[in-house]
Design a protein around this motif. Structure first.
Motif, PDB file in Angstrom:
ATOM      1  N   LYS A 188      81.798 -29.332 -20.887  1.00 33.82           N
ATOM      2  CA  LYS A 188      81.746 -27.888 -20.633  1.00 33.82           C
ATOM      3  C   LYS A 188      80.885 -27.586 -19.422  1.00 33.82           C
ATOM      4  O   LYS A 188      79.775 -28.088 -19.304  1.00 33.82           O
ATOM      5  CB  LYS A 188      81.166 -27.181 -21.864  1.00 33.82           C
ATOM      6  CG  LYS A 188      80.762 -25.747 -21.592  1.00 33.82           C
ATOM      7  CD  LYS A 188      80.439 -24.989 -22.862  1.00 33.82           C
ATOM      8  CE  LYS A 188      79.666 -23.719 -22.531  1.00 33.82           C
ATOM      9  NZ  LYS A 188      79.450 -22.841 -23.679  1.00 33.82           N
ATOM     10  N   GLY A 193      81.507 -24.100 -18.292  1.00 35.35           N
ATOM     11  CA  GLY A 193      81.545 -22.632 -18.377  1.00 35.35           C
ATOM     12  C   GLY A 193      82.508 -22.157 -19.444  1.00 35.35           C
ATOM     13  O   GLY A 193      82.931 -22.929 -20.327  1.00 35.35           O
ATOM     14  N   ASP A 227      84.961 -23.165 -23.458  1.00 33.43           N
ATOM     15  CA  ASP A 227      84.881 -22.483 -24.751  1.00 33.43           C
ATOM     16  C   ASP A 227      86.267 -22.047 -25.213  1.00 33.43           C
ATOM     17  O   ASP A 227      86.640 -22.220 -26.370  1.00 33.43           O
ATOM     18  CB  ASP A 227      83.967 -21.257 -24.646  1.00 33.43           C
ATOM     19  CG  ASP A 227      82.504 -21.647 -24.479  1.00 33.43           C
ATOM     20  OD1 ASP A 227      82.050 -22.544 -25.199  1.00 33.43           O
ATOM     21  OD2 ASP A 227      81.826 -21.056 -23.620  1.00 33.43           O
ATOM     22  N   TRP A 262      78.645 -19.955 -33.354  1.00 31.90           N
ATOM     23  CA  TRP A 262      77.762 -18.802 -33.156  1.00 31.90           C
ATOM     24  C   TRP A 262      77.693 -17.993 -34.448  1.00 31.90           C
ATOM     25  O   TRP A 262      78.384 -16.992 -34.587  1.00 31.90           O
ATOM     26  CB  TRP A 262      78.259 -17.946 -31.995  1.00 31.90           C
ATOM     27  CG  TRP A 262      78.211 -18.661 -30.679  1.00 31.90           C
ATOM     28  CD1 TRP A 262      79.229 -19.303 -30.058  1.00 31.90           C
ATOM     29  CD2 TRP A 262      77.051 -18.841 -29.845  1.00 31.90           C
ATOM     30  NE1 TRP A 262      78.780 -19.868 -28.885  1.00 31.90           N
ATOM     31  CE2 TRP A 262      77.454 -19.597 -28.720  1.00 31.90           C
ATOM     32  CE3 TRP A 262      75.715 -18.437 -29.923  1.00 31.90           C
ATOM     33  CZ2 TRP A 262      76.575 -19.958 -27.696  1.00 31.90           C
ATOM     34  CZ3 TRP A 262      74.852 -18.794 -28.903  1.00 31.90           C
ATOM     35  CH2 TRP A 262      75.269 -19.544 -27.811  1.00 31.90           C
ATOM     36  N   SER A 273      72.752 -17.620 -18.104  1.00 37.03           N
ATOM     37  CA  SER A 273      73.779 -17.454 -17.079  1.00 37.03           C
ATOM     38  C   SER A 273      73.767 -18.557 -16.039  1.00 37.03           C
ATOM     39  O   SER A 273      72.739 -19.173 -15.781  1.00 37.03           O
ATOM     40  CB  SER A 273      73.521 -16.122 -16.357  1.00 37.03           C
ATOM     41  OG  SER A 273      74.546 -15.836 -15.449  1.00 37.03           O
ATOM     42  N   ARG A 274      74.933 -18.756 -15.444  1.00 33.44           N
ATOM     43  CA  ARG A 274      74.940 -19.448 -14.164  1.00 33.44           C
ATOM     44  C   ARG A 274      74.230 -18.541 -13.168  1.00 33.44           C
ATOM     45  O   ARG A 274      74.357 -17.317 -13.247  1.00 33.44           O
ATOM     46  CB  ARG A 274      76.383 -19.667 -13.684  1.00 33.44           C
ATOM     47  CG  ARG A 274      77.166 -20.679 -14.464  1.00 33.44           C
ATOM     48  CD  ARG A 274      78.510 -20.981 -13.829  1.00 33.44           C
ATOM     49  NE  ARG A 274      79.455 -19.887 -13.974  1.00 33.44           N
ATOM     50  CZ  ARG A 274      79.994 -19.218 -12.970  1.00 33.44           C
ATOM     51  NH1 ARG A 274      79.706 -19.512 -11.715  1.00 33.44           N
ATOM     52  NH2 ARG A 274      80.858 -18.245 -13.187  1.00 33.44           N
ATOM     53  N   GLN A 281      78.217 -13.991  -8.275  1.00 40.77           N
ATOM     54  CA  GLN A 281      79.070 -13.288  -9.244  1.00 40.77           C
ATOM     55  C   GLN A 281      78.251 -12.628 -10.345  1.00 40.77           C
ATOM     56  O   GLN A 281      78.550 -11.518 -10.774  1.00 40.77           O
ATOM     57  CB  GLN A 281      80.056 -14.284  -9.888  1.00 40.77           C
ATOM     58  CG  GLN A 281      80.889 -13.647 -10.997  1.00 40.77           C
ATOM     59  CD  GLN A 281      81.562 -14.664 -11.920  1.00 40.77           C
ATOM     60  OE1 GLN A 281      81.716 -15.822 -11.574  1.00 40.77           O
ATOM     61  NE2 GLN A 281      81.953 -14.213 -13.097  1.00 40.77           N
ATOM     62  N   LYS A 282      77.221 -13.323 -10.803  1.00 35.46           N
ATOM     63  CA  LYS A 282      76.509 -12.877 -12.004  1.00 35.46           C
ATOM     64  C   LYS A 282      75.498 -11.769 -11.722  1.00 35.46           C
ATOM     65  O   LYS A 282      74.861 -11.258 -12.645  1.00 35.46           O
ATOM     66  CB  LYS A 282      75.848 -14.078 -12.683  1.00 35.46           C
ATOM     67  CG  LYS A 282      76.833 -15.150 -13.140  1.00 35.46           C
ATOM     68  CD  LYS A 282      77.715 -14.656 -14.289  1.00 35.46           C
ATOM     69  CE  LYS A 282      78.736 -15.714 -14.685  1.00 35.46           C
ATOM     70  NZ  LYS A 282      79.564 -15.274 -15.819  1.00 35.46           N
ATOM     71  N   SER A 339      70.963 -21.845 -14.348  1.00 37.80           N
ATOM     72  CA  SER A 339      70.891 -22.811 -13.256  1.00 37.80           C
ATOM     73  C   SER A 339      72.011 -22.492 -12.282  1.00 37.80           C
ATOM     74  O   SER A 339      72.987 -21.828 -12.643  1.00 37.80           O
ATOM     75  CB  SER A 339      71.030 -24.235 -13.774  1.00 37.80           C
ATOM     76  OG  SER A 339      72.281 -24.391 -14.369  1.00 37.80           O
ATOM     77  N   ASP A 367      70.866 -25.478 -21.299  1.00 39.60           N
ATOM     78  CA  ASP A 367      70.271 -25.869 -22.570  1.00 39.60           C
ATOM     79  C   ASP A 367      70.903 -25.045 -23.696  1.00 39.60           C
ATOM     80  O   ASP A 367      70.550 -23.876 -23.901  1.00 39.60           O
ATOM     81  CB  ASP A 367      68.758 -25.622 -22.493  1.00 39.60           C
ATOM     82  CG  ASP A 367      68.035 -26.113 -23.735  1.00 39.60           C
ATOM     83  OD1 ASP A 367      68.651 -26.169 -24.812  1.00 39.60           O
ATOM     84  OD2 ASP A 367      66.839 -26.430 -23.598  1.00 39.60           O
ATOM     85  N   THR A 409      78.770 -14.384 -23.121  1.00 38.75           N
ATOM     86  CA  THR A 409      77.408 -14.239 -23.664  1.00 38.75           C
ATOM     87  C   THR A 409      77.211 -12.872 -24.326  1.00 38.75           C
ATOM     88  O   THR A 409      76.476 -12.760 -25.298  1.00 38.75           O
ATOM     89  CB  THR A 409      76.332 -14.451 -22.581  1.00 38.75           C
ATOM     90  OG1 THR A 409      76.593 -13.573 -21.492  1.00 38.75           O
ATOM     91  CG2 THR A 409      76.326 -15.874 -22.080  1.00 38.75           C
TER      92      THR A 409
HETATM   93  P1  ADP Z   1      81.070 -18.303 -16.886  1.00 41.63           P
HETATM   94  O1  ADP Z   1      82.175 -19.082 -17.506  1.00 41.63           O
HETATM   95  O2  ADP Z   1      81.485 -17.442 -15.730  1.00 41.63           O
HETATM   96  O3  ADP Z   1      79.863 -19.131 -16.544  1.00 41.63           O
HETATM   97  P2  ADP Z   1      80.912 -16.944 -19.470  1.00 41.63           P
HETATM   98  O4  ADP Z   1      80.025 -15.860 -19.967  1.00 41.63           O
HETATM   99  O5  ADP Z   1      82.379 -16.748 -19.624  1.00 41.63           O
HETATM  100  O6  ADP Z   1      80.513 -17.234 -17.952  1.00 41.63           O
HETATM  101  O7  ADP Z   1      80.570 -18.306 -20.227  1.00 41.63           O
HETATM  102  C1  ADP Z   1      79.341 -18.927 -20.047  1.00 41.63           C
HETATM  103  C2  ADP Z   1      79.103 -19.869 -21.213  1.00 41.63           C
HETATM  104  O8  ADP Z   1      78.147 -20.850 -20.801  1.00 41.63           O
HETATM  105  C3  ADP Z   1      78.482 -19.179 -22.423  1.00 41.63           C
HETATM  106  O9  ADP Z   1      78.896 -19.870 -23.575  1.00 41.63           O
HETATM  107  C4  ADP Z   1      76.976 -19.350 -22.183  1.00 41.63           C
HETATM  108  O10 ADP Z   1      76.228 -19.340 -23.372  1.00 41.63           O
HETATM  109  C5  ADP Z   1      76.928 -20.703 -21.521  1.00 41.63           C
HETATM  110  N1  ADP Z   1      75.828 -20.866 -20.567  1.00 41.63           N
HETATM  111  C6  ADP Z   1      75.751 -20.378 -19.305  1.00 41.63           C
HETATM  112  N2  ADP Z   1      74.616 -20.783 -18.697  1.00 41.63           N
HETATM  113  C7  ADP Z   1      73.957 -21.531 -19.612  1.00 41.63           C
HETATM  114  C8  ADP Z   1      72.714 -22.252 -19.587  1.00 41.63           C
HETATM  115  N3  ADP Z   1      71.936 -22.260 -18.506  1.00 41.63           N
HETATM  116  N4  ADP Z   1      72.363 -22.944 -20.693  1.00 41.63           N
HETATM  117  C9  ADP Z   1      73.154 -22.928 -21.801  1.00 41.63           C
HETATM  118  N5  ADP Z   1      74.337 -22.283 -21.874  1.00 41.63           N
HETATM  119  C10 ADP Z   1      74.735 -21.591 -20.801  1.00 41.63           C
END
Ligand code: ADP
Length: 485
Positions: free
Chosen positions: A18, A20, A24, A257, A303-304, A308-309, A333, A360, A386
């Motif tokens: 995974k 992003g 999921d 979740w 978040s990433r 975008q974010k 990150s 994490d 999220t």
């Molecule tokens: P994107 O796919 O654009 O990154 P989404 O909100 O659709 O954004 O999905 C992000 C997924 O990745 C979520 O399940 C979120 O909990 C997880 N996630 C993003 N950044 C982190 C991080 N630094 N540590 C743990 N989980 C993360």
């Protein structure tokens, strides 16, 4: 219910690999589709993590030379998922991230790597595996975008095809010279109704142009991407294909979740009893070196870190956060510059701002369970996951009014207009000023315990599961099959 067989094609699948939200979706949708009479198998590349986890998978086919080296197709089951794995070591046996090197640069042969994946998807579509001949091939994002193209240019009878866009920003653009190596007719790369894209080729365009149906992950994003700005170069194409484009919201895995059973949080809590949230908040404050205080609203971010974010905008609101007596716990990150700036802000504001740079999952669960509000200030957001997890964990979402954020959160001011109850705060335009305004409003509401609790409870009552959304995909597959005859 007529049973339907669908081959999903995805470059990452939770819980195996995974980076992003795509993972999921690819991991949860097949499980939810079972109740709708859809048998889904998912094709993914054999990265090292995949091969380690799926040791003992059955070999179905072997080739001495597949896109320049030996390759195998394997079948395996994992956590309820039925998988096909394309094991081609010279393409996939690399450390780290599926798409980029340790330095964060795209693997130079990404075109070849994901053409190989799409090629085998098309072959399975044509009956390569007699035990599983799909009615529909469902391609996710640009990495699978050539699957509809291989099926289209082949000319033989083929299954229906669906292309899903998880993020318009990733378009799989390459030089047209790639055509020879990936076995597509050179004409296809000059075809403006095919792969051609401003003198090069785009795998995403191929999928968008040639799939029977296009979906994206929220109704609002489906509208936004038909504009020149939101379409990021494909607005015109998507306007032309509007008749076959639809938005189906993502759900989340409500087993992973689930605050009642979550092994990653300090104190589990039920939907009627939120008292243990305070205990999770205390643990979260400890982990982020924040002052222990139940009175200070704790804002969470998972978040990433990318343009975008919108997290550069959140940085601009730090004076508001501090001035309002709020705290911030950020896990993320990505962009070096943003990482450095957040770390600097945390150093300058000990006890008030806590930052963990990294990926994490355990900490992500704790942030959902312990923060009072979760901030998602995206400039664009196809669906966003999220904020859905936040609803399920009674962290009140504060989100920008774009894409799936618009569709999944009901603003405190909208509640009267709709007959649904408010679940959070939405702001527009996507600016630091508007975000500051939403933070101030959230703070004022937080001070009114009854009002805050109502937001939390209506969030908890929101259906964020895949159950109904999977039904929409099942209906789409059936409709497509029926129309193709
Ligand atoms: P994107 O796919 O654009 O990154 P989404 O909100 O659709 O954004 O999905 C992000 C997924 O990745 C979520 O399940 C979120 O909990 C997880 N996630 C993003 N950044 C982190 C991080 N630094 N540590 C743990 N989980 C993360």
């Amino acid at each position: 219910m007529t049973p339907v067989r669908v081959l999903a094609v995805a470059s990452e699948v939770y819980p195996i690999v995974k980076t992003g939200g795509l993972a999921d979706v690819a991991g949860a949708l097949p499980l939810a589709l079972k109740a709708h009479g859809v048998e889904m198998r998912t094709l993914m590349p054999g990265y090292p993590d995949v091969m380690r986890r799926l040791a003992g998978a059955d070999e179905i086919r072997r080739w001495p030379d597949y896109f320049g080296g030996p390759g195998r197709l394997l079948a395996a089951s994992h956590d309820g998922l039925d998988l096909f794995v394309l094991d081609v070591p010279h393409l996939y046996a690399r450390p780290g991230n599926p798409y980029v090197t340790a330095e964060g640069i795209d693997w130079p042969d990404n075109g070849l790597r994901f053409a190989a994946l799409s090629r085998i998807a098309a072959d399975i579509g044509h009956g390569l595996v007699p035990a599983f001949v799909p009615d529909v091939v469902h391609a996710h994002d640009w990495q699978a975008g050539l699957a509809p193209a291989y099926l289209h240019y082949d000319g033989r009878p083929r299954p229906g095809t669906v292309m899903t866009i998880h993020n318009m920003a990733y378009q799989g653009k390459f030089d047209r010279d790639l055509a020879n190596a990936i076995g597509l007719p050179r004409d296809a790369t000059f075809d403006v109704h095919g792969l051609e894209y401003f003198g090069g080729i785009s795998f995403l365009k191929a999928g968008l142009q040639l799939a029977d149906r296009i979906t994206t992950v929220s109704p609002t994003y489906a509208r936004e991407i038909q504009s020149d700005e939101g379409g990021m170069g494909f607005g015109g194409l998507l306007r032309e294909r509007a008749g076959v484009l639809s938005g189906i919201l993502n759900g989340i895995d409500t087993e992973v979740w689930n605050p009642q059973t979550d092994p990653h949080i300090a104190y589990r809590f039920g939907t009627n009893d939120l008292t243990f949230r305070a205990a999770n908040k205390a643990v979260l404050q400890q982990q982020f070196n924040l002052d222990s205080s139940d009175e200070a609203p704790l804002l969470g971010v998972i978040s990433r870190l990318s343009w975008q974010k919108g997290l550069d905008l959140l940085l601009e609101t730090i004076p508001t956060i501090l001035g309002e007596g709020m705290q911030l716990a950020l896990l993320g990150s990505g962009d070096r510059d943003l990482q450095d700036r957040y770390q600097a802000v945390a150093r300058a504001n000990p006890g008030r701002i806590g930052v963990v740079i990294g990926y994490d999952e355990i900490l992500a669960h704790l942030i959902q369970a312990g923060s009072d509000a979760l901030i998602v200030p995206s400039r664009f957001e196809p669906c966003g996951l999220t904020q859905l997890c936040a609803l399920r964990y009674a962290a009140v979402p504060i989100v920008s009014r774009v894409g799936g954020l618009e569709d999944t959160i009901i603003d405190i001011g909208e509640a009267d207009a709709s007959d649904r109850d408010a679940t959070g705060f939405k702001f527009a335009p996507v600016t630091a000023d508007a975000l500051s305004g939403a933070l101030r409003k959230a703070n004022a509401t937080f001070r009114n315990k009854g009002a805050w609790r109502r937001l939390q409870l209506s969030g908890l009552a929101t259906d964020v599961s895949w159950r109904n959304r999977a039904g929409d995909y099942a209906a789409l597959y059936r409709d497509l099959i029926a129309r193709r005859g």
